[in-house]
Design an enzyme around this catalytic site. Structure first.
Site, PDB file in Angstrom:
ATOM      1  N   ASP A 184      53.252 -11.683  -1.353  1.00 21.66           N
ATOM      2  CA  ASP A 184      52.249 -12.064  -2.348  1.00 21.66           C
ATOM      3  C   ASP A 184      51.128 -12.744  -1.574  1.00 21.66           C
ATOM      4  O   ASP A 184      51.276 -13.876  -1.120  1.00 21.66           O
ATOM      5  CB  ASP A 184      52.882 -13.011  -3.368  1.00 21.66           C
ATOM      6  CG  ASP A 184      51.955 -13.332  -4.548  1.00 21.66           C
ATOM      7  OD1 ASP A 184      50.726 -13.174  -4.401  1.00 21.66           O
ATOM      8  OD2 ASP A 184      52.473 -13.745  -5.606  1.00 21.66           O
ATOM      9  N   HIS A 186      57.793 -19.125  -5.539  1.00 18.52           N
ATOM     10  CA  HIS A 186      56.719 -19.681  -4.719  1.00 18.52           C
ATOM     11  C   HIS A 186      57.228 -20.019  -3.313  1.00 18.52           C
ATOM     12  O   HIS A 186      56.949 -21.082  -2.776  1.00 18.52           O
ATOM     13  CB  HIS A 186      56.113 -20.919  -5.390  1.00 18.52           C
ATOM     14  CG  HIS A 186      55.344 -20.586  -6.630  1.00 18.52           C
ATOM     15  ND1 HIS A 186      55.092 -21.503  -7.623  1.00 18.52           N
ATOM     16  CD2 HIS A 186      54.768 -19.431  -7.041  1.00 18.52           C
ATOM     17  CE1 HIS A 186      54.401 -20.933  -8.594  1.00 18.52           C
ATOM     18  NE2 HIS A 186      54.198 -19.672  -8.259  1.00 18.52           N
ATOM     19  N   ASP A 222      44.527 -11.216  -5.388  1.00 20.05           N
ATOM     20  CA  ASP A 222      45.915 -11.643  -5.579  1.00 20.05           C
ATOM     21  C   ASP A 222      46.775 -10.388  -5.731  1.00 20.05           C
ATOM     22  O   ASP A 222      46.764  -9.752  -6.780  1.00 20.05           O
ATOM     23  CB  ASP A 222      46.011 -12.531  -6.817  1.00 20.05           C
ATOM     24  CG  ASP A 222      47.385 -13.159  -7.001  1.00 20.05           C
ATOM     25  OD1 ASP A 222      48.255 -12.952  -6.142  1.00 20.05           O
ATOM     26  OD2 ASP A 222      47.580 -13.861  -8.017  1.00 20.05           O
ATOM     27  N   GLU A 237      51.553  -8.656 -13.204  1.00 19.30           N
ATOM     28  CA  GLU A 237      52.562  -8.881 -12.168  1.00 19.30           C
ATOM     29  C   GLU A 237      53.976  -9.072 -12.715  1.00 19.30           C
ATOM     30  O   GLU A 237      54.565 -10.147 -12.569  1.00 19.30           O
ATOM     31  CB  GLU A 237      52.172 -10.098 -11.322  1.00 19.30           C
ATOM     32  CG  GLU A 237      51.856 -11.356 -12.129  1.00 19.30           C
ATOM     33  CD  GLU A 237      51.620 -12.565 -11.237  1.00 19.30           C
ATOM     34  OE1 GLU A 237      52.419 -12.790 -10.316  1.00 19.30           O
ATOM     35  OE2 GLU A 237      50.628 -13.275 -11.483  1.00 19.30           O
ATOM     36  N   HIS A 257      58.738 -15.564 -15.622  1.00 18.98           N
ATOM     37  CA  HIS A 257      57.322 -15.931 -15.652  1.00 18.98           C
ATOM     38  C   HIS A 257      56.535 -14.966 -16.523  1.00 18.98           C
ATOM     39  O   HIS A 257      57.040 -13.919 -16.947  1.00 18.98           O
ATOM     40  CB  HIS A 257      56.731 -15.999 -14.236  1.00 18.98           C
ATOM     41  CG  HIS A 257      56.816 -14.714 -13.457  1.00 18.98           C
ATOM     42  ND1 HIS A 257      55.952 -13.662 -13.650  1.00 18.98           N
ATOM     43  CD2 HIS A 257      57.657 -14.328 -12.462  1.00 18.98           C
ATOM     44  CE1 HIS A 257      56.246 -12.683 -12.815  1.00 18.98           C
ATOM     45  NE2 HIS A 257      57.286 -13.059 -12.085  1.00 18.98           N
ATOM     46  N   GLU A 296      52.119  -6.658  -8.210  1.00 12.72           N
ATOM     47  CA  GLU A 296      50.968  -7.340  -8.816  1.00 12.72           C
ATOM     48  C   GLU A 296      49.663  -6.665  -8.406  1.00 12.72           C
ATOM     49  O   GLU A 296      49.435  -6.385  -7.238  1.00 12.72           O
ATOM     50  CB  GLU A 296      50.943  -8.798  -8.365  1.00 12.72           C
ATOM     51  CG  GLU A 296      49.767  -9.596  -8.894  1.00 12.72           C
ATOM     52  CD  GLU A 296      49.811 -11.037  -8.430  1.00 12.72           C
ATOM     53  OE1 GLU A 296      49.211 -11.896  -9.111  1.00 12.72           O
ATOM     54  OE2 GLU A 296      50.442 -11.315  -7.383  1.00 12.72           O
ATOM     55  N   TYR A 299      64.195 -10.768 -10.623  1.00 13.80           N
ATOM     56  CA  TYR A 299      64.754 -11.622  -9.574  1.00 13.80           C
ATOM     57  C   TYR A 299      66.222 -11.874  -9.911  1.00 13.80           C
ATOM     58  O   TYR A 299      66.523 -12.580 -10.881  1.00 13.80           O
ATOM     59  CB  TYR A 299      63.982 -12.946  -9.501  1.00 13.80           C
ATOM     60  CG  TYR A 299      62.482 -12.752  -9.552  1.00 13.80           C
ATOM     61  CD1 TYR A 299      61.740 -12.528  -8.396  1.00 13.80           C
ATOM     62  CD2 TYR A 299      61.810 -12.755 -10.777  1.00 13.80           C
ATOM     63  CE1 TYR A 299      60.362 -12.328  -8.453  1.00 13.80           C
ATOM     64  CE2 TYR A 299      60.434 -12.562 -10.841  1.00 13.80           C
ATOM     65  CZ  TYR A 299      59.721 -12.337  -9.681  1.00 13.80           C
ATOM     66  OH  TYR A 299      58.364 -12.138  -9.753  1.00 13.80           O
ATOM     67  N   HIS A 343      44.469 -18.957  -9.907  1.00 14.92           N
ATOM     68  CA  HIS A 343      44.822 -19.135 -11.311  1.00 14.92           C
ATOM     69  C   HIS A 343      43.558 -19.669 -11.975  1.00 14.92           C
ATOM     70  O   HIS A 343      43.341 -20.879 -12.063  1.00 14.92           O
ATOM     71  CB  HIS A 343      45.991 -20.107 -11.477  1.00 14.92           C
ATOM     72  CG  HIS A 343      47.299 -19.528 -11.029  1.00 14.92           C
ATOM     73  ND1 HIS A 343      48.465 -20.234 -11.025  1.00 14.92           N
ATOM     74  CD2 HIS A 343      47.625 -18.287 -10.574  1.00 14.92           C
ATOM     75  CE1 HIS A 343      49.459 -19.472 -10.578  1.00 14.92           C
ATOM     76  NE2 HIS A 343      48.956 -18.292 -10.299  1.00 14.92           N
ATOM     77  N   ASP A 355      43.703 -38.954  11.213  1.00 14.28           N
ATOM     78  CA  ASP A 355      42.256 -38.741  11.145  1.00 14.28           C
ATOM     79  C   ASP A 355      41.901 -37.255  11.178  1.00 14.28           C
ATOM     80  O   ASP A 355      40.793 -36.878  11.530  1.00 14.28           O
ATOM     81  CB  ASP A 355      41.545 -39.481  12.281  1.00 14.28           C
ATOM     82  CG  ASP A 355      42.024 -39.037  13.661  1.00 14.28           C
ATOM     83  OD1 ASP A 355      43.023 -38.300  13.718  1.00 14.28           O
ATOM     84  OD2 ASP A 355      41.394 -39.436  14.654  1.00 14.28           O
ATOM     85  N   HIS A 365      47.744 -13.760 -15.090  1.00  7.16           N
ATOM     86  CA  HIS A 365      46.910 -14.948 -15.242  1.00  7.16           C
ATOM     87  C   HIS A 365      45.466 -14.536 -14.976  1.00  7.16           C
ATOM     88  O   HIS A 365      45.187 -13.486 -14.389  1.00  7.16           O
ATOM     89  CB  HIS A 365      47.347 -16.059 -14.278  1.00  7.16           C
ATOM     90  CG  HIS A 365      47.438 -15.622 -12.843  1.00  7.16           C
ATOM     91  ND1 HIS A 365      46.330 -15.476 -12.023  1.00  7.16           N
ATOM     92  CD2 HIS A 365      48.509 -15.279 -12.073  1.00  7.16           C
ATOM     93  CE1 HIS A 365      46.714 -15.068 -10.826  1.00  7.16           C
ATOM     94  NE2 HIS A 365      48.028 -14.942 -10.824  1.00  7.16           N
ATOM     95  N   ARG A 406      58.519  -7.994  -7.163  1.00  9.49           N
ATOM     96  CA  ARG A 406      57.324  -8.234  -7.974  1.00  9.49           C
ATOM     97  C   ARG A 406      56.248  -7.234  -7.534  1.00  9.49           C
ATOM     98  O   ARG A 406      56.115  -6.958  -6.338  1.00  9.49           O
ATOM     99  CB  ARG A 406      56.821  -9.672  -7.832  1.00  9.49           C
ATOM    100  CG  ARG A 406      55.630  -9.994  -8.727  1.00  9.49           C
ATOM    101  CD  ARG A 406      55.400 -11.506  -8.873  1.00  9.49           C
ATOM    102  NE  ARG A 406      55.047 -12.185  -7.645  1.00  9.49           N
ATOM    103  CZ  ARG A 406      55.859 -13.009  -6.979  1.00  9.49           C
ATOM    104  NH1 ARG A 406      57.090 -13.231  -7.417  1.00  9.49           N
ATOM    105  NH2 ARG A 406      55.450 -13.606  -5.855  1.00  9.49           N
TER     106      ARG A 406
END
Length: 437
Positions: A260, A243, A271, A384, A350, A408, A388, A361, A39, A354, A406
């Site tokens: 990130d 991610h 972002d 970005e 990637h 960005e 890797y 996104h 709940d 975006h 990365r």
């Protein structure tokens, strides 16, 4: 904290209605409450399309736009003010105050929607709605239409067509107003402070979640109630997981840390990604790959300007990365062939960005009639690039393995070129090491 004025929402409603076909109606439901466990519910976050048109953050509501309606074009269904319920779940605007507070022309209790909405739908040629997003609401909408169909012998005229509301509304959302960009700039500045704080606070032996806590503290201290997305704090090999959100590992001396993270202010996202050494100094292999990613990002940002197409920043970044990887010996062969065959995806899998806005996104098409769309002033996107190198990749020298990087930034397309909103976070190697010192 900057907040959008009510006139901004009114302008959007008018712009959308002007784009709708004659004798049509648009219907937008609020987001549903979502159960976390048993709940306990997840914190409520309003549907972006609904909030874009209303600025109204309550659940159990439906927004209806009826261009040309004699008694007012903006109709809102919302929860009534019931004192006993407000004690448990918080204050509500209520239908009585909605015209003054939210600019609605008419407002009704949500419990009356089955009695009232079919009358608004009857006789309309077209319904604009986002079908396929919420099955429960699709079913309810079809029930209203079917109710009208049962009255055809009495002279009722059911709507004849459904059209995707997304097609009109998301193109509107793609081009940001000056007011929206001002909010996004503030979100970027708050997020930049969080990243700088993480760089200054980190030390080997800390846990990833302790750095995440510093980031969230900075967000909330500035008025942001939550991050725009789950924060990524990846140390060492974890930076190679795109991610990664567990954030449970210990930070070790010699690790690179990839963060990130961005806050949300007044429903607009920032972002930012930065990668930095846990001990304040890049090793030579880390430095070489990091500088390569930074050079790729700079090249990509240079391509963000009106008239260039969406994919040009990505193409520029890929060219720099491939040339650099060849020079460092991580790739072999002809650069053009590697790009054509996408062999670089072993290390860069990637796209380079975006759309960014109310959703991290954000909405908006990337192609128009099969072609990459041109960039226009008011569009906001991320840039970005990254590299890797899997810790298990035996095709490369051991010195490169387990390095994930990365970088960005959030970039607005302007009339002259572009503006980087997240410029406050250092990203040059010397600047990062100086800040961490």
């Amino acid at each position: 904290m900057i907040k959008l004025d009510s006139s901004e929402y009114a302008r959007r409603r008018q712009q959308l209605m002007a784009a709708m076909s004659p004798n049509s109606i648009a219907i937008v439901p609020s987001a549903p409450l979502t159960t976390r466990n048993r709940d306990v519910e997840h914190p409520f976050r309003q549907d972006s399309d609904f909030y874009y048109l209303s600025g109204f953050a309550e659940e159990h509501a439906v927004l209806v736009l009826v261009p040309g309606r004699e008694h007012g074009e903006y109709v809102l269904f919302c929860q009534e003010k019931i004192k006993e319920q407000e004690i448990w779940t918080g204050r509500r605007v209520g239908p009585e105050a909605a015209p003054e507070v939210l600019g609605a022309d008419d407002a009704f209790p949500i419990t009356d929607i089955d009695d009232i909405l079919p009358g608004l739908l009857e006789g309309k040629d077209r319904i604009y709605a986002s079908l396929g997003v919420r099955q429960d609401f699709d079913h309810q909408l079809m029930q209203w239409v079917n109710h009208i169909k049962t009255q055809v012998r009495n002279g009722a005229t059911p709507p004849r067509e459904f059209s995707a509301l997304d097609h009109l509304l998301h193109e509107m959302r793609l081009i940001k107003s000056d007011a929206e960009i001002a909010v996004m700039k503030e979100a970027a500045e708050v997020s930049a402070e969080a990243h700088k704080r993480a760089m200054q606070m980190v030390k080997p032996g800390m846990m990833e979640y302790q750095l995440e806590a510093e980031i969230l503290r900075t967000f909330m201290a500035a008025g942001s109630r939550w991050p725009a997305y789950p924060s990524i704090v990846g140390t060492g090999d974890n930076a190679c997981i795109l991610h990664y959100t567990q954030n449970t590992e210990e930070i070790k001396d010699g690790d690179l840390i990839l963060i990130d993270a961005g806050c949300e202010l007044d429903y607009y996202a920032a972002d930012i990604t930065r990668t930095f050494p846990a001990n304040g100094k890049f090793s030579d292999p880390q430095k070489e790959l990091y500088q390569l990613v930074l050079d790729a990002q700079i090249a990509a940002i240079e391509q963000v300007k009106p008239g260039n197409h969406w994919n040009q920043p990505h193409e520029a970044a890929v060219k720099v990365l491939v040339d650099g990887l060849l020079e460092l010996g991580l790739l072999e062969g002809d650069a053009d062939e590697i790009i054509k065959d996408e062999k670089y995806r072993q290390f860069y899998m990637h796209k380079t960005g975006h759309w960014l806005g109310m959703d991290v996104h954000d909405v908006g098409e990337y192609r128009i009639d099969g072609e990459w769309r041109e960039l226009e002033p008011g569009m906001v996107l991320t840039i970005e690039p990254g590299l890797y190198v899997s810790p298990d990749d035996e095709t490369v020298d051991e010195q490169w393995r387990g390095i994930g990087i990365r970088i960005e930034d959030d970039v607005v397309v302007t009339k002259e070129g572009c503006q980087v909103l997240t410029v406050d976070v250092p990203k040059a190697i010397d600047a990062i090491e100086d800040l961490m010192a």
